[in-house]
Structures are given as C-alpha cells and as structure tokens.
Design a protein around this motif. Structure first.
Motif, PDB file in Angstrom:
ATOM      1  N   GLY A  35       2.525  -8.396  -2.264  1.00 17.14           N
ATOM      2  CA  GLY A  35       3.518  -7.852  -1.344  1.00 17.14           C
ATOM      3  C   GLY A  35       3.164  -6.414  -1.079  1.00 17.14           C
ATOM      4  N   PRO A 142      11.134  -9.818  -8.128  1.00 13.47           N
ATOM      5  CA  PRO A 142      11.122 -10.300  -6.744  1.00 13.47           C
ATOM      6  C   PRO A 142       9.701 -10.301  -6.190  1.00 13.47           C
ATOM      7  CG  PRO A 142      12.844  -8.648  -7.063  1.00 13.47           C
ATOM      8  CD  PRO A 142      11.980  -8.616  -8.287  1.00 13.47           C
ATOM      9  N   ASP A 143       9.494 -11.099  -5.179  1.00 13.73           N
ATOM     10  CA  ASP A 143       8.201 -11.167  -4.498  1.00 13.73           C
ATOM     11  C   ASP A 143       7.741  -9.771  -4.089  1.00 13.73           C
ATOM     12  OD1 ASP A 143       6.900 -13.509  -4.350  1.00 13.73           O
ATOM     13  OD2 ASP A 143       7.339 -13.911  -2.237  1.00 13.73           O
ATOM     14  N   GLY A 144       6.521  -9.431  -4.437  1.00 15.80           N
ATOM     15  CA  GLY A 144       5.946  -8.168  -3.991  1.00 15.80           C
ATOM     16  C   GLY A 144       6.313  -6.958  -4.814  1.00 15.80           C
ATOM     17  N   THR A 148       4.091  -3.508  -4.896  1.00 12.43           N
ATOM     18  CA  THR A 148       4.736  -2.375  -4.234  1.00 12.43           C
ATOM     19  C   THR A 148       4.884  -1.183  -5.165  1.00 12.43           C
ATOM     20  OG1 THR A 148       5.958  -3.656  -2.581  1.00 12.43           O
ATOM     21  CG2 THR A 148       6.934  -1.564  -3.263  1.00 12.43           C
ATOM     22  N   TRP A 239      20.204  -3.609  -1.924  1.00 13.85           N
ATOM     23  CA  TRP A 239      19.294  -4.753  -2.000  1.00 13.85           C
ATOM     24  C   TRP A 239      19.998  -5.989  -1.433  1.00 13.85           C
ATOM     25  CZ3 TRP A 239      14.396  -5.800  -2.524  1.00 13.85           C
ATOM     26  CH2 TRP A 239      13.982  -7.093  -2.897  1.00 13.85           C
ATOM     27  N   LYS A 244      15.507  -6.269   1.985  1.00 18.45           N
ATOM     28  CA  LYS A 244      15.533  -7.622   1.428  1.00 18.45           C
ATOM     29  C   LYS A 244      14.246  -8.012   0.727  1.00 18.45           C
ATOM     30  CE  LYS A 244      18.876  -9.160   4.878  1.00 18.45           C
ATOM     31  NZ  LYS A 244      19.194 -10.126   5.974  1.00 18.45           N
ATOM     32  N   GLU A 245      13.227  -7.179   0.869  1.00 19.54           N
ATOM     33  CA  GLU A 245      11.956  -7.411   0.212  1.00 19.54           C
ATOM     34  C   GLU A 245      11.383  -6.079  -0.262  1.00 19.54           C
ATOM     35  OE1 GLU A 245       9.346  -9.370   2.900  1.00 19.54           O
ATOM     36  OE2 GLU A 245      10.538 -11.223   2.989  1.00 19.54           O
ATOM     37  N   SER A 247       8.398  -5.150   0.033  1.00 19.24           N
ATOM     38  CA  SER A 247       7.505  -4.626   1.065  1.00 19.24           C
ATOM     39  C   SER A 247       8.266  -3.728   2.044  1.00 19.24           C
ATOM     40  CB  SER A 247       6.818  -5.767   1.813  1.00 19.24           C
ATOM     41  OG  SER A 247       7.773  -6.619   2.419  1.00 19.24           O
ATOM     42  N   GLU A 248       9.546  -4.032   2.273  1.00 23.95           N
ATOM     43  CA  GLU A 248      10.374  -3.190   3.144  1.00 23.95           C
ATOM     44  C   GLU A 248      10.603  -1.829   2.505  1.00 23.95           C
ATOM     45  OE1 GLU A 248      13.935  -4.920   4.926  1.00 23.95           O
ATOM     46  OE2 GLU A 248      13.246  -6.886   4.225  1.00 23.95           O
TER      47      GLU A 248
END
Length: 257
Positions: A35, A142-144, A148, A239, A244-245, A247-248
């Motif tokens: 991510g 969480p993903d990424g 990150t 969050w 929501k991610e 990466s954001e």
C-alpha cells in the motif's frame, strides 16, 4: 477508543482455538500487505503522525462476539452471538467509576465486560479470553499500513501511537512486527491519561519533538480522538470517514514536489 465495540483491545488466550482463528502466515501477510507508493519526490506536509491503536492501526482478526462464543463453549457459554455483541457494547460504553478505564493490565475492566457480554463469571474462561487478545494472531494491520508507515518514516515524518489501552499493547505491536517503526508509543494505562484528555496527545508530541500545529492524529472515535486532538490544536482525521486506507494517509501527508 470508546464507541465501536468491535474494535477494543479485547482479551485473548492460549486456547487451541487461537491458532485456528488467524494463522501466523496470515498475520504476517496482513502485516506486510502493500500500500502506498513510496516517498520518492515528495516532501512531508506534516512533521508528525499520531495513530490510535484499537480500531485504527489494530483491527480484530475475528468479530469479538464470535470469539467470545467460541472460547466460551467449553465453559458452558451458550448465549447467542447477538446477545454477546449487545452485552459487550453495553458494558464497554457504560460509565466507569474510576479515573482510568485501563489501569495496568486492565483486568478489572475487562472482567466486567466479559461477564456482562456472556453471562459467564468463570475465572478460567475470563483468562482464556484475556490471553487470547494478548497475542498478535488475534489482530491484523489494515491493508497498506506496514508499507505506508515505513515510507513516511523514510520521508522524515515522526510516528507515534496514542492509545487508550492496557499493558498488552506493546507486545501486540511487536507481534505484528510494527513497534520498531514508531518514535513513541504512548499508552493510557502507563501515562495516567486517557483520550480525550489533551495531556495524552501532548505527551506523544513532546516525545517525538513535533508541535501540534505541524502534526496530525488519525483515530476512529469522534469524541476520544477528534475532540481530544482538536482541543490541543491538533488536526485529526477520522479513520473510516476522513481516510479509509493507509495509502490515503500517505498521500495527504506527502505533498508532491
């Protein structure tokens, strides 16, 4: 991290069932999930990132009510999962008469929550649940998140965890291979303040050496995270709403040159 019942630092145990919930390989894959797109050619718009733990950085591998029910069967727990979910939410959100919800290992608080959720006061059962959540296999990043956080650190951003949690948190972060990336880990049961108290945010900012106006906090609770951070002049992204991610988060912190 009040509010969402499904996100608390619940309790975990060394029960044979524990490994069946989330295998070590699954946990490692989750922790290392990609991510974010690296930090090359970007400069930080913020000098520091503060992160909530439960419900933000740490996600449960399996819903709390299902875990309570599965671990409880050998102890005679037969109440429906729906009943457990409602009881947990009710007990977790109830006013706590003491200054801190999480004192030391948090057992007094969690004992009440488990009993209210399951109608079971068996001490051995409680210990199974408590120990279950003391191991990284019960949680997932969480993903990424892993990628990150390392990219942000490489870009010079100071990182801190700021969490209403008990003394199990440091071990959980180690289990998930993420503790070393943080410049500070501030746990309410250790410092004597719980969010939304501005003091806990200030402790984190002081430890990473970043001013509130140059940092951002990410958490999942409107009152504890957003109101608490804003009271100190610290920006907060919720969050699941503002971001929501992971990466954001990275994209908002690292501005393109």
């Amino acid at each position: 991290m009040p509010a969402a019942a499904a996100r608390c630092p619940l309790l975990l145990g060394r029960h044979p069932l524990r490994r069946s919930f989330t295998s070590s390989s699954t946990r490692r894959a989750c922790a290392a999930a990609g991510g974010g797109g690296g930090s090359e050619g970007r400069s930080p718009a913020y000098g520091g990132l503060l992160l909530d733990a439960g419900g933000t950085l740490l996600q449960l591998a399996r819903p709390v009510a299902e875990t309570y029910a599965a671990l409880g069967r050998p102890y005679g727990v037969t109440v429906p999962v729906k009943h457990i979910k409602e009881g947990f939410k009710r007990a977790f959100s109830a006013p706590w008469p003491k200054t801190l919800r999480y004192q030391g290992d948090g057992r007094p608080f969690w004992r009440i929550v488990v009993a209210e959720a399951t109608d079971c006061t068996d001490s051995d059962y409680f210990e199974e649940v408590y120990q279950h959540y003391a191991h990284g296999d019960a949680w997932c990043l969480p993903d990424g998140a892993y990628r990150t956080l390392h990219d942000l650190k490489d870009a010079g951003v100071k990182l801190a965890v700021v969490s209403n949690f008990d003394t199990r948190l440091r071990k959980l972060l180690k289990d998930l291979n993420i503790s070393d990336v943080f410049d500070a880990i501030v746990v309410s049961s250790e410092v004597g303040y719980e969010k939304p108290a501005p003091e806990i945010f200030k402790i984190a900012l002081d430890q990473i050496g970043v001013e509130a106006s140059k940092a951002v906090h990410v958490g999942d609770d409107e009152a504890a995270d957003k109101a608490g951070a804003n009271a100190l002049g610290l920006e907060c992204w919720l969050w699941g709403e503002d971001v929501k991610e992971f990466s954001e988060i990275q994209d908002r912190i690292l501005a393109r040159d």
